[in-house]
Structures are given as structure tokens and as C-alpha cells.
Design a protein around this motif. Sequence first.
Motif, PDB file in Angstrom:
ATOM      1  N   MET A  61       0.855  -1.179   0.000  1.00 50.76           N
ATOM      2  CA  MET A  61       0.000   0.000   0.000  1.00 50.76           C
ATOM      3  C   MET A  61       0.895   1.235   0.000  1.00 50.76           C
ATOM      4  N   ALA A  62       1.532   1.455  -1.082  1.00 56.71           N
ATOM      5  CA  ALA A  62       2.443   2.589  -1.182  1.00 56.71           C
ATOM      6  C   ALA A  62       1.641   3.868  -1.402  1.00 56.71           C
ATOM      7  N   VAL A  63       2.002   4.877  -0.645  1.00 59.10           N
ATOM      8  CA  VAL A  63       1.357   6.171  -0.758  1.00 59.10           C
ATOM      9  C   VAL A  63       2.311   7.083  -1.513  1.00 59.10           C
ATOM     10  N   ASN A  64       1.766   7.772  -2.479  1.00 59.87           N
ATOM     11  CA  ASN A  64       2.617   8.685  -3.240  1.00 59.87           C
ATOM     12  C   ASN A  64       3.137   9.794  -2.349  1.00 59.87           C
ATOM     13  N   ARG A  65       4.377  10.121  -2.556  1.00 63.96           N
ATOM     14  CA  ARG A  65       4.955  11.243  -1.825  1.00 63.96           C
ATOM     15  C   ARG A  65       4.572  12.504  -2.581  1.00 63.96           C
ATOM     16  N   TYR A  66       4.381  13.547  -1.848  1.00 66.43           N
ATOM     17  CA  TYR A  66       3.962  14.806  -2.453  1.00 66.43           C
ATOM     18  C   TYR A  66       4.638  15.935  -1.702  1.00 66.43           C
TER      19      TYR A  66
ATOM     20  N   ASP B 278       6.845  13.140   3.843  1.00 71.50           N
ATOM     21  CA  ASP B 278       7.009  14.153   2.806  1.00 71.50           C
ATOM     22  C   ASP B 278       8.485  14.479   2.564  1.00 71.50           C
ATOM     23  N   GLU B 279       9.305  14.364   3.612  1.00 65.61           N
ATOM     24  CA  GLU B 279      10.737  14.625   3.461  1.00 65.61           C
ATOM     25  C   GLU B 279      11.460  13.469   2.786  1.00 65.61           C
ATOM     26  N   GLY B 280      10.778  12.351   2.544  1.00 65.25           N
ATOM     27  CA  GLY B 280      11.374  11.220   1.837  1.00 65.25           C
ATOM     28  C   GLY B 280      11.950  10.144   2.736  1.00 65.25           C
ATOM     29  N   MET B 281      11.664  10.196   4.029  1.00 58.63           N
ATOM     30  CA  MET B 281      12.172   9.187   4.957  1.00 58.63           C
ATOM     31  C   MET B 281      11.463   7.859   4.682  1.00 58.63           C
ATOM     32  N   PRO B 282      12.190   6.734   4.704  1.00 60.18           N
ATOM     33  CA  PRO B 282      11.560   5.429   4.464  1.00 60.18           C
ATOM     34  C   PRO B 282      10.559   5.062   5.572  1.00 60.18           C
ATOM     35  N   ALA B 283       9.548   4.307   5.188  1.00 62.39           N
ATOM     36  CA  ALA B 283       8.492   3.915   6.126  1.00 62.39           C
ATOM     37  C   ALA B 283       9.063   3.107   7.294  1.00 62.39           C
ATOM     38  N   ARG B 284      10.024   2.233   7.046  1.00 59.19           N
ATOM     39  CA  ARG B 284      10.617   1.433   8.126  1.00 59.19           C
ATOM     40  C   ARG B 284      11.344   2.323   9.130  1.00 59.19           C
ATOM     41  N   ALA B 285      12.006   3.357   8.675  1.00 56.69           N
ATOM     42  CA  ALA B 285      12.714   4.270   9.580  1.00 56.69           C
ATOM     43  C   ALA B 285      11.713   5.043  10.440  1.00 56.69           C
ATOM     44  N   ILE B 286      10.631   5.516   9.813  1.00 56.31           N
ATOM     45  CA  ILE B 286       9.592   6.242  10.561  1.00 56.31           C
ATOM     46  C   ILE B 286       8.967   5.309  11.595  1.00 56.31           C
TER      47      ILE B 286
ATOM     48  N   ALA C 172      -1.699   8.810   3.879  1.00 51.58           N
ATOM     49  CA  ALA C 172      -2.827   8.621   2.959  1.00 51.58           C
ATOM     50  C   ALA C 172      -4.069   9.307   3.496  1.00 51.58           C
ATOM     51  N   ARG C 173      -4.324   9.196   4.791  1.00 55.34           N
ATOM     52  CA  ARG C 173      -5.482   9.883   5.378  1.00 55.34           C
ATOM     53  C   ARG C 173      -5.321  11.384   5.292  1.00 55.34           C
ATOM     54  N   PHE C 174      -4.086  11.875   5.501  1.00 54.12           N
ATOM     55  CA  PHE C 174      -3.853  13.315   5.392  1.00 54.12           C
ATOM     56  C   PHE C 174      -4.084  13.784   3.960  1.00 54.12           C
ATOM     57  N   ALA C 175      -3.615  13.013   2.987  1.00 52.41           N
ATOM     58  CA  ALA C 175      -3.799  13.392   1.581  1.00 52.41           C
ATOM     59  C   ALA C 175      -5.275  13.440   1.219  1.00 52.41           C
TER      60      ALA C 175
ATOM     61  N   ILE D 120      -5.942  17.917   7.658  1.00 53.13           N
ATOM     62  CA  ILE D 120      -5.648  17.840   9.097  1.00 53.13           C
ATOM     63  C   ILE D 120      -6.707  17.019   9.837  1.00 53.13           C
ATOM     64  N   GLU D 121      -7.972  17.151   9.455  1.00 54.33           N
ATOM     65  CA  GLU D 121      -9.039  16.415  10.124  1.00 54.33           C
ATOM     66  C   GLU D 121      -8.831  14.907  10.026  1.00 54.33           C
ATOM     67  N   GLY D 122      -8.153  14.454   8.987  1.00 55.75           N
ATOM     68  CA  GLY D 122      -7.899  13.032   8.805  1.00 55.75           C
ATOM     69  C   GLY D 122      -6.946  12.448   9.830  1.00 55.75           C
ATOM     70  N   LEU D 123      -6.198  13.300  10.539  1.00 61.59           N
ATOM     71  CA  LEU D 123      -5.254  12.810  11.551  1.00 61.59           C
ATOM     72  C   LEU D 123      -5.920  12.537  12.892  1.00 61.59           C
TER      73      LEU D 123
END
Length: 187
Positions: free
Chosen positions: A1-6, A40-48, A64-67, A71-74
Motif C-alpha cells: 500500500m504505497a502512498v505517493n509522496r507529495y 514528505d521529506e522522503g524518509m523510508p516507512a521502516r525508519a519512521i 494517505a489519510r492526510f492526503a 488535518i481532520e484526517g489525523l
Amino acid sequence: MAVNRYTLTDEQRSDLIMLVRGPVEERAVADRARMVLWWDEGMPARAIAALLRVSPPTVYLWPARFARFGIEGLYDAPRPAPPPVHDGRVRARILALARQSPPAETGLRRWSSRAMARYLQRCEGVVVSHTFIADLWRENNLQPYRTGTFGPPAGPAPRTPDTATATATATVDQLQRLSRGGMHTNS
């Protein structure tokens, strides 16, 4: 479930930073905002995931919820209350039983939540947990385990105030007679 970075807008970034610096009570929301910023800064999901001690799927979820919702999605979505475990008839029957002494065939002097649960299952076919019964009693300010029929105390009969007074009076009368002139005997 990859989320596009933006690329976040300056306004979105400042809103997320405000959430990160927000009150301690909203730590979950602050961590979600951190996930979005780091994503958004490009950090890998495993590191986060390692930094926040969450699973990688959780890291994918919040950006994905934020996109999608901003803010309400958080924030946590409101959840409906769980459906009642037992209907009103079962509740009413438990409350009615709690206001009565247990039936004679049970051999009980007073109800306990466990005894009532066993009785309901055996005699009425209603399966209910003793914790549900105890919670229902507490909600309705009932304490049937403190009421009911009480048997006589074990051991010798207690002295009543009348017998205690009579014994004390007889002792005082005897002492007065002795002090007035000795003992009188019928011989």
C-alpha cells in the motif's frame, strides 16, 4: 500500500508543525503529523516506524489519510457505541430478581452475581455473565448481596437488655440486704 509522496504547501507544513508542538494530551495526533512530515521529506516507512515504534502499515495509513482528508484526517473518527449485550427484558428480569430473596429451591440466603448467573442459565435458559449482572446492579444502586433472609446466629442466644437488667437488679437487691444486717435464712 504505497502512498505517493507529495510536496506539502507551506500552510500544510505549518499546520502539521503546530500539531507536533501541541499539548501532550494529543500525542497520537502529534505522532501522526510527524509521520506525514517525515514521509514528505522522503524518509523510508521502516525508519519512521522504528522512530515512533509503530508498524510500517501504520506509517502508510496516516499520510494517505492526510492526503485525502487534510488535518481532520489525523484525528480519530467517532465510533458508534457498541450494541447492548442483552435486551431490556433480560435487564428487567435481573433487576426484578435482585429485589427479591432467592427462591427456596436455590438454598441461598442472598444473591451473589455468580449465583444469579447460574440460576438464570439453569432455570430460565438465559446465559449472562456475572460481571454483566454486577455492573447492572452497580448502575442501579442495588446491593442484593447485602440483603435477603438471614438465619439465627450460631452459638448461645444473646442476652437481651431485659435479662441483663433483671440480673443486675437482683444482684443489687442481694447486696443491699447483706449490708443491712446480714443474711436472712428460712431455717
